[in-house]
Design a protein around this motif. Structure first.
Motif, mmCIF file in Angstrom:
data_model
loop_
_atom_site.group_PDB
_atom_site.id
_atom_site.type_symbol
_atom_site.label_atom_id
_atom_site.label_comp_id
_atom_site.label_asym_id
_atom_site.label_seq_id
_atom_site.Cartn_x
_atom_site.Cartn_y
_atom_site.Cartn_z
ATOM 1 N N PHE A 147 39.935 -25.564 -45.067
ATOM 2 C CA PHE A 147 38.517 -25.880 -44.939
ATOM 3 C C PHE A 147 37.955 -25.197 -43.699
ATOM 4 N N THR A 148 36.667 -24.887 -43.754
ATOM 5 C CA THR A 148 35.957 -24.356 -42.600
ATOM 6 C C THR A 148 34.776 -25.273 -42.301
ATOM 7 N N PRO A 149 34.385 -25.373 -41.024
ATOM 8 C CA PRO A 149 33.260 -26.262 -40.685
ATOM 9 C C PRO A 149 31.939 -25.731 -41.232
ATOM 10 N N VAL A 150 31.082 -26.640 -41.622
ATOM 11 C CA VAL A 150 29.736 -26.287 -42.055
ATOM 12 C C VAL A 150 28.836 -26.247 -40.828
ATOM 13 N N ILE A 151 28.200 -25.119 -40.592
ATOM 14 C CA ILE A 151 27.397 -24.930 -39.383
ATOM 15 C C ILE A 151 26.246 -25.936 -39.355
ATOM 16 N N GLY A 152 26.140 -26.633 -38.233
ATOM 17 C CA GLY A 152 25.051 -27.584 -38.054
ATOM 18 C C GLY A 152 25.302 -28.934 -38.681
ATOM 19 N N GLU A 153 26.456 -29.130 -39.313
ATOM 20 C CA GLU A 153 26.750 -30.409 -39.953
ATOM 21 C C GLU A 153 28.170 -30.849 -39.580
ATOM 22 N N VAL A 154 28.362 -32.160 -39.608
ATOM 23 C CA VAL A 154 29.714 -32.683 -39.411
ATOM 24 C C VAL A 154 30.358 -32.784 -40.782
ATOM 25 N N ALA A 155 30.741 -31.650 -41.321
ATOM 26 C CA ALA A 155 31.289 -31.592 -42.678
ATOM 27 C C ALA A 155 32.178 -30.372 -42.789
ATOM 28 N N LEU A 156 32.921 -30.320 -43.883
ATOM 29 C CA LEU A 156 33.842 -29.220 -44.133
ATOM 30 C C LEU A 156 33.494 -28.553 -45.458
ATOM 31 N N ALA A 157 33.713 -27.245 -45.501
ATOM 32 C CA ALA A 157 33.536 -26.494 -46.741
ATOM 33 C C ALA A 157 34.901 -26.031 -47.223
ATOM 34 N N HIS A 158 35.183 -26.238 -48.503
ATOM 35 C CA HIS A 158 36.458 -25.800 -49.044
ATOM 36 C C HIS A 158 36.499 -24.276 -49.052
ATOM 37 N N ALA A 210 45.940 -28.376 -59.819
ATOM 38 C CA ALA A 210 45.052 -29.244 -60.596
ATOM 39 C C ALA A 210 44.847 -30.602 -59.930
ATOM 40 N N GLY A 211 45.939 -31.217 -59.502
ATOM 41 C CA GLY A 211 45.820 -32.517 -58.855
ATOM 42 C C GLY A 211 45.073 -32.430 -57.536
ATOM 43 N N MET A 212 45.264 -31.331 -56.815
ATOM 44 C CA MET A 212 44.580 -31.163 -55.540
ATOM 45 C C MET A 212 43.079 -30.989 -55.744
ATOM 46 N N ILE A 213 42.697 -30.295 -56.807
ATOM 47 C CA ILE A 213 41.278 -30.111 -57.108
ATOM 48 C C ILE A 213 40.619 -31.456 -57.389
ATOM 49 N N GLU A 214 41.338 -32.341 -58.067
ATOM 50 C CA GLU A 214 40.803 -33.679 -58.334
ATOM 51 C C GLU A 214 40.643 -34.478 -57.042
ATOM 52 N N ARG A 215 41.593 -34.332 -56.136
ATOM 53 C CA ARG A 215 41.513 -35.085 -54.882
ATOM 54 C C ARG A 215 40.310 -34.667 -54.049
ATOM 55 N N GLN A 216 39.920 -33.407 -54.180
ATOM 56 C CA GLN A 216 38.800 -32.918 -53.379
ATOM 57 C C GLN A 216 37.471 -33.525 -53.808
ATOM 58 N N GLN A 217 37.460 -34.234 -54.909
ATOM 59 C CA GLN A 217 36.255 -34.951 -55.330
ATOM 60 C C GLN A 217 36.154 -36.321 -54.653
ATOM 61 N N ASP A 218 37.213 -36.708 -53.943
ATOM 62 C CA ASP A 218 37.254 -37.997 -53.274
ATOM 63 C C ASP A 218 36.675 -37.848 -51.868
ATOM 64 N N TRP A 275 38.965 -39.084 -49.037
ATOM 65 C CA TRP A 275 40.078 -38.181 -48.726
ATOM 66 C C TRP A 275 39.597 -37.031 -47.839
ATOM 67 N N LEU A 276 38.424 -36.478 -48.158
ATOM 68 C CA LEU A 276 37.867 -35.392 -47.358
ATOM 69 C C LEU A 276 37.472 -35.881 -45.967
ATOM 70 N N GLN A 277 36.928 -37.096 -45.877
ATOM 71 C CA GLN A 277 36.527 -37.630 -44.581
ATOM 72 C C GLN A 277 37.734 -37.827 -43.677
ATOM 73 N N THR A 278 38.847 -38.232 -44.260
ATOM 74 C CA THR A 278 40.063 -38.396 -43.467
ATOM 75 C C THR A 278 40.511 -37.063 -42.877
#
Length: 352
Positions: A288-299, A139-147, A150-153
């Motif tokens: 997390f896995t990388p999002v193709i074509g973007e500098v981002a991560l997918a949970h 539960a706490g981890m799910i809340e952190r993923q909205q930050d 935190w994801l950028q780090t």
């Protein structure tokens, strides 16, 4: 007169032996000290080492497992249980404290389960372990993923770790090929400089990067040196920086908690002996896995690593329990013997 003389002579011929009321308590106290010292030393050595291993399982093992799962999920969306079995089962032989590994999708549906008592990978309803309070832990981890910060780090740390690994690989190749001087510095030095700048930015975000920065600066210093020894020293420093970054990534996203109870089958599978106070601990990490074509991560889900925990304070208390019993016995004997000694002294005075 004669009777008094005979009594006096009898007392002089048969004097009452001197009592040593302190002897028995003293022996018990000495035994308690000796036993306590040996028991505490053995327990601290044995279970202190196990405690260090449990810490390693939580950080050194859970991190690579998460990276392995991320690599597999990046290659394919389909779950390959056989592949997970080949990659993860050997870890149970390497780490006595490792109890189980479970992989979950983002909706907390089981995609793979391995445990010490069942090393054949299972998924879905084929899993044998109970819930073990996973939803509350997640539960706490799910809340952190909205930050977003935190994801950028996580994104920054993963990119930085990939760069540092490339530096380590280039330096390792240079060591193997006996290269030195400008042949090594070219390209590799710039990569390490860029990594150092990003690590300094992450440190300003309050991440514990001191040891990583020190190692990265050592890489740059040694790369400007001459000879194969300088290249080898740079490679060693690069590996220290790599390990420090991997640890920082794990610490940033890990959640640790104590399991409500170990299933009986899993507790009985604990290798060696079934120690008292055995309990379970859990390390939970999002993947997390990388999002193709973007500098981002997918949970992409979660990795749950369970391990055996033997609380050292409780084991130390158990170790000194016999010593405590001996000390209490010494105290009881001393207290009981004092009234007896007084009665004998009073009798002697009356007879006198």
């Amino acid at each position: 007169m004669s009777s008094m003389s005979s009594v006096t002579l009898t007392r002089e011929r048969n004097p009452r032996p001197a009592r040593r009321p302190w002897l028995a308590p003293l022996v018990l106290v000495l035994l308690a000290i000796l036993y306590g010292a040996v028991a505490l030393w053995w327990t601290l050595t044995t279970f202190g080492a196990r405690g260090s291993e449990e810490h390693d399982v939580a950080f050194v093992v859970a991190g690579p497992i998460a990276e392995t799962v991320e690599a597999v999920l990046t290659e394919s969306d389909e779950t390959d249980l056989q592949l997970y079995g080949d990659l993860l089962v050997p870890m149970f032989d390497d780490w006595d404290s490792l109890a189980y590994v479970r992989i979950w999708d983002p909706r907390l549906r089981l995609t793979c389960e391995l445990s010490r008592d069942l090393t054949v990978p299972r998924a879905g309803n084929g899993g044998r372990l109970p819930d073990l309070g996973l939803e509350a832990s997640a539960a706490g981890m799910i809340e952190r993923q909205q930050d977003s910060g935190w994801l950028q780090t996580i994104t920054d740390l993963q990119g930085l770790l990939a760069t540092q690994r490339e530096v380590s690989m280039l330096l390792e190749s240079a060591v193997d090929e006996g290269q030195s001087g400008r042949a090594v510095v070219s390209g590799t030095y710039t990569l390490q400089e860029d990594a150092l700048k990003l690590a300094e930015i992450l440190q300003r975000k309050s991440l514990p990067m001191e040891s990583v920065l020190k190692a990265m600066r050592a890489v740059l210093d040694n790369m400007t040196g001459e000879g194969a020894e300088a290249v080898a020293a740079a490679w060693e420093a690069a590996r220290r920086a790599e390990n420090g970054l991997a640890m920082a990534l794990v610490e940033h996203r890990i959640t640790l908690d104590t399991l409500p109870a170990l299933p009986a089958s899993l507790a009985n599978a604990e290798p060696g002996a079934h120690w008292p106070f055995l309990r379970g601990r859990r390390a939970l990490l999002p993947v997390f896995t990388p999002v193709i074509g973007e500098v981002a991560l997918a949970h992409a889900g979660y990795v749950e690593v369970g391990f055996y925990d033997r609380p050292l304070p409780r084991m130390l208390l158990l170790a000194v329990t016999p010593s405590i019993v001996l000390l209490l016995a010494a105290l009881v004997i001393a207290l009981v013997d004092r009234p007896r000694k007084r009665r004998e002294e009073d009798m002697d005075e009356d007879e006198g």
